[in-house]
Enzyme design. Structure first.
Site, PDB file in Angstrom:
ATOM      1  N   SER A  55       0.821  -1.214   0.000  1.00 29.12           N
ATOM      2  CA  SER A  55       0.000   0.000   0.000  1.00 29.12           C
ATOM      3  C   SER A  55       0.848   1.253   0.000  1.00 29.12           C
ATOM      4  O   SER A  55       1.947   1.290   0.581  1.00 29.12           O
ATOM      5  CB  SER A  55      -0.903   0.030   1.231  1.00 29.12           C
ATOM      6  OG  SER A  55      -1.846  -1.001   1.172  1.00 29.12           O
ATOM      7  N   GLU A 110      -2.473 -17.451   1.166  1.00 34.77           N
ATOM      8  CA  GLU A 110      -3.215 -17.618   2.408  1.00 34.77           C
ATOM      9  C   GLU A 110      -4.494 -18.368   2.056  1.00 34.77           C
ATOM     10  O   GLU A 110      -5.456 -17.776   1.584  1.00 34.77           O
ATOM     11  CB  GLU A 110      -3.501 -16.242   3.015  1.00 34.77           C
ATOM     12  CG  GLU A 110      -4.456 -16.246   4.192  1.00 34.77           C
ATOM     13  CD  GLU A 110      -4.046 -17.150   5.317  1.00 34.77           C
ATOM     14  OE1 GLU A 110      -4.397 -18.351   5.255  1.00 34.77           O
ATOM     15  OE2 GLU A 110      -3.366 -16.687   6.238  1.00 34.77           O
ATOM     16  N   SER A 153     -10.901  -3.905   1.597  1.00 36.83           N
ATOM     17  CA  SER A 153     -12.043  -3.404   2.374  1.00 36.83           C
ATOM     18  C   SER A 153     -13.302  -4.208   2.048  1.00 36.83           C
ATOM     19  O   SER A 153     -13.356  -4.931   1.059  1.00 36.83           O
ATOM     20  CB  SER A 153     -12.280  -1.927   2.039  1.00 36.83           C
ATOM     21  OG  SER A 153     -12.744  -1.811   0.699  1.00 36.83           O
ATOM     22  N   ASN A 154     -14.312  -4.059   2.901  1.00 36.58           N
ATOM     23  CA  ASN A 154     -15.586  -4.753   2.629  1.00 36.58           C
ATOM     24  C   ASN A 154     -16.098  -4.435   1.228  1.00 36.58           C
ATOM     25  O   ASN A 154     -16.636  -5.309   0.540  1.00 36.58           O
ATOM     26  CB  ASN A 154     -16.637  -4.319   3.660  1.00 36.58           C
ATOM     27  CG  ASN A 154     -16.550  -5.133   4.941  1.00 36.58           C
ATOM     28  OD1 ASN A 154     -15.542  -5.789   5.193  1.00 36.58           O
ATOM     29  ND2 ASN A 154     -17.605  -5.089   5.734  1.00 36.58           N
TER      30      ASN A 154
END
Lengths: 388, 391
Positions: free
Chosen positions: B134, B249, B372-373
């Site tokens: 980021s 992951e 993010s959601n």
């Protein structure tokens, strides 16, 4: 570890799906809605006899397939996808659960073969007027008399109750014990009235018993004190699978429509507001799938925690289907508000189903009770560490 | 349908449990429950030493391929390790970025020399890594990366700024997504560089979060250097490598995470009972709903894992992050409502938050970091449901 259906279970699903498609899918439910009995007797002959669904749970020795709740879950999911109006839920899930957990061997031999052959239908009647379908069952009143029992009372929201050949009536006796009593659909003193319902895809009836006399052997109480609660929990698991099937079909309808419906020169499914609504529906549906499949497995394992599993699954799937069905109307816009479009059939089924065996709020209250919430401080709280 | 672990796996579980119980009884006893999201500032020296103990016992790189120095353990065994680690309240891992993100990436995309250089120190619990993705101008839209790297002679020279970098202040090195072709834009012209953190050109500044604590950092690269052979994958092919890192992951930690969540929920339920907040039917409903949500997440995780054992994760796995982040944020809000007026009172000045306050405040980050959601829903809509991309 395997969290999926076996090849045989998948074959059963495919055969059932084909039979439902051949019958016209949702169109069959629309025909049944307009009929006198409120279910599709012709389709049930195909499913119950030819496919053997009527005998799914019955032991092989009694003419059944000797299968379990994972198979019931698979069947209910397929039936829910087309809001099928057939007496599978009442006969196999409700009455089947009762025979499985509440009947002794003699009672099973007497009652199950006819049902398993698809020659008769059955249901369970348990809801007294004013009672919460999620709370402890009271049912009708039972009075022991010489050589049998007299049953009296009114029972509501009896699924397929006006047509069932056999009604297993929950009733409380003078000692306060709740049991199920096998009552013939045409028994003297039994009055049955089909109720006009908002959801027309599942026929409900009100039953009035006025000193209906049954033999001593008609009392099903082999499973102990909480046997009726256990029957309803098994039925909740079956119903949750039906809710999953309906929710998945709603999501499919909404997504397919969002891809082809254009506004502002673009498919509405390219708008983030619509995308996020569909994403939320997806999460609800896939989570409901995990819950329902797991619950089917748990039912076959006869886990001690089945009550919590059933309550959690029932609350979750009841909410999920209702929300997804409502959002399906919203994504469709005006066309979703018409009688012609199928969205309302799912929406109304979702509304009715979430109340049928106890609303999500009452199931959450059961969970809270298990967690030691709202009970006396002496009660021991259940550990929340997730088990399988 | 069979949701049980096999007898072999249960034996492995017993081995893990026994080892953790022994190790966390003596010298490292005080590390139990320390660290982890929202608590990353705690006991850094002890946790660094603990990483070496884990490494020496062979627990790091459990899921790596054997050829890369790992154990080639099945996904379920990795899950079992995480579950037992969480159950034993093992300290928050400092090495997980190297183990779970960089390690598999280097194993898959690195040269033999890079594998030999990078993987063993991670497996020994010695090398700590951080992730340089980021930037101030590239959050949800990672392809907006502007940090530049230029090959001058035998070294890359790196200039730019990364942000929200966990563990940057303690990490030995960073995998940095850089723009190596100055004429490029978006997904092209990016490269994946391995950069030492302890050098003059790197400055780390911890970010004070709304929790008052700092676990995320800003990292400034001002003509920082790394050797020419420290690029993983092709020069200009960094986007593919960076995205692959995120797919390694595979949910091994999900069930372990849920054990931590269950402990938090237990504490909130206990608080509700102790205070009589459970006499309120609405609070009871919300607590029951949280419990149900946690069960459903477990059933979801078991379903994904059973599927993942046979290869790729199913499309439903795309909802995992959205589900837990939303659930946990809601739990934090519920915790505060259970506590009523006392929710405001901290453990002390200047800003010593209680554990539940920490949960409440830190969970606001859950629905933002690692996608993010809103990004998660975009991904579900386009990849799982096949809806057309927005304009």
């Amino acid at each position: 570890m395997r969290f999926a259906f076996s090849d045989e279970q998948d074959q059963l699903r495919r055969a059932l799906r084909r039979a439902l498609d051949d019958a016209g899918g949702v169109a069959a439910a629309r025909r049944a809605m307009a009929s006198e009995v409120g279910h599709d007797a012709a389709l049930w002959r195909v499913l119950g006899r030819d496919l053997g669904l009527a005998g799914l749970l019955a032991p092989e020795a009694l003419g059944g397939a000797g299968l379990g709740w994972v198979e019931v879950v698979a069947v209910m999911e397929e039936l829910g996808a087309v809001v099928a109006a057939v007496p599978f839920f009442a006969t196999v899930a409700l009455a089947g659960a009762a025979l499985q957990v509440a009947a002794d061997d003699a009672q099973r031999r007497a009652l199950w073969p006819t049902l398993a052959r698809g020659d008769a239908t059955a249901t369970v009647a348990y809801l007294a007027p004013g009672a919460d379908p999620g709370a402890d069952v009271v049912g009708a009143a039972a009075r022991a008399v010489d050589g049998g029992h007299l049953l009296s009372g009114t029972l509501r929201a009896v699924v397929d109750g006006a047509t069932a050949d056999l009604v297993l009536v929950a009733a409380t006796d003078a000692a306060g014990d709740v049991a199920l009593y096998a009552v013939a659909g045409d028994a003297a003193g039994l009055t049955r009235r089909r109720v006009s319902t908002m959801d027309q895809t599942r026929a409900l009836a009100e039953l009035t018993l006025d000193d209906v006399r049954v033999a001593a052997t008609a009392r099903l109480a082999a499973g102990g004190r909480d046997v009726v609660a256990r029957v309803l929990d098994l039925a909740r698991i079956a119903l949750a699978a039906e809710q999953l099937g309906g929710a998945q079909r709603c999501l499919d309808l909404a997504v397919d429509y969002a891809k082809v419906r254009h506004q502002f020169g673009r498919p509405i499914g390219s708008f983030q507001a619509v995308q996020h609504a569909c994403a939320d529906m997806f999460v609800a549906v896939e989570s409901a799938r995990s819950a329902a499949y797991h619950a089917g497995w748990a039912a076959d394992q006869d886990l001690p925690a089945l009550a919590e599993v059933a309550a959690a699954t029932s609350a979750f799937c009841g909410d999920a289907f209702f929300r997804v069905a409502g959002d399906t109307i919203q994504v469709h816009g005006g066309i979703g508000f018409t009688w012609e479009h199928d969205a309302h059939l799912y929406f109304k089924r979702a509304r009715a189903s979430r109340a049928l065996l106890g609303a999500p709020a009452s199931q959450r209250e059961r969970v809270a009770h298990h967690l030691g919430l709202g009970v006396e401080a002496t009660a021991t709280a259940m550990a929340t560490a997730p088990g399988t | 349908m069979d949701l049980r672990f096999s007898a072999d796996d249960e034996a492995f579980r017993a081995e893990v449990r026994g080892w953790l119980d022994t190790q966390l009884a003596g010298e490292f006893r005080h590390l139990r429950g320390q660290g982890g999201p929202g608590h990353e500032h705690e006991h850094l020296d002890g946790r660094r030493a603990w990483e070496r103990v884990l490494g020496a016992a062979g627990w790091i790189g459990l899921g790596w391929p054997r050829a890369a120095g790992g154990q080639g353990a099945s996904l379920l065994r990795q899950v079992i390790f995480h579950e037992e680690y969480a159950r034993a309240r093992g300290p928050g891992r400092l090495g997980h970025i190297g183990e779970h993100l960089l390690g598999p990436t280097v194993a898959a995309f690195g040269t033999d020399a890079q594998r030999a250089r990078v993987l063993p120190p991670i497996a020994r619990g010695e090398a700590l890594w951080c992730q340089g993705y980021s930037e101030p101008g590239a959050g949800s839209d990672l392809a907006g990366v502007q940090t530049r790297a230029e090959l001058v002679g035998r070294q890359w020279r790196i200039t730019g700024q990364k942000i929200w970098t966990s563990h940057a202040h303690i990490a030995d090195a960073c995998f940095v997504l850089c723009r190596t072709d100055p004429a490029s834009s978006r997904h092209q012209g990016l490269s994946y560089l391995l950069v030492p953190m302890r050098q003059a050109g790197v400055t780390v500044r911890p970010i004070q979060q709304l929790t008052g604590t700092s676990e995320f950092c800003e990292v400034f690269f001002d003509d920082a250097r790394t050797d020419a052979d420290q690029v993983v994958g092709e020069i200009g092919g960094g986007w593919r490598v960076a995205m692959a890192t995120l797919t390694f992951e595979r949910g091994a930690s999900t069930l372990g995470q849920q054990i931590g969540f269950a402990a938090e929920l237990d504490a909130i339920i206990a608080a509700a009972r102790a205070r009589g907040a459970d006499r309120d039917a609405v609070i009871r409903q919300r607590l029951a709903d949280a419990w149900i949500g946690l069960q459903v997440m477990r059933w979801n995780a078991l379903r994904m894992l059973a599927h993942g054992e046979r290869g790729e994760l199913p499309r439903e796995a795309l909802m995992t992050k959205l589900s837990w982040a939303t659930w946990h944020r809601t739990l934090g809000e519920l915790a505060m409502d259970v506590l009523g007026p006392d929710a405001e009172v901290t453990d002390g000045a200047p800003y010593q938050l209680t554990t539940l306050q920490q949960t409440f405040l830190f969970s606001r980050a859950d629905t933002i970091y690692a996608g993010s959601n809103e990004i998660q829903k975009n991904i579900i809509a386009t990849r799982a449901l096949g809806l057309p991309r927005g304009a």
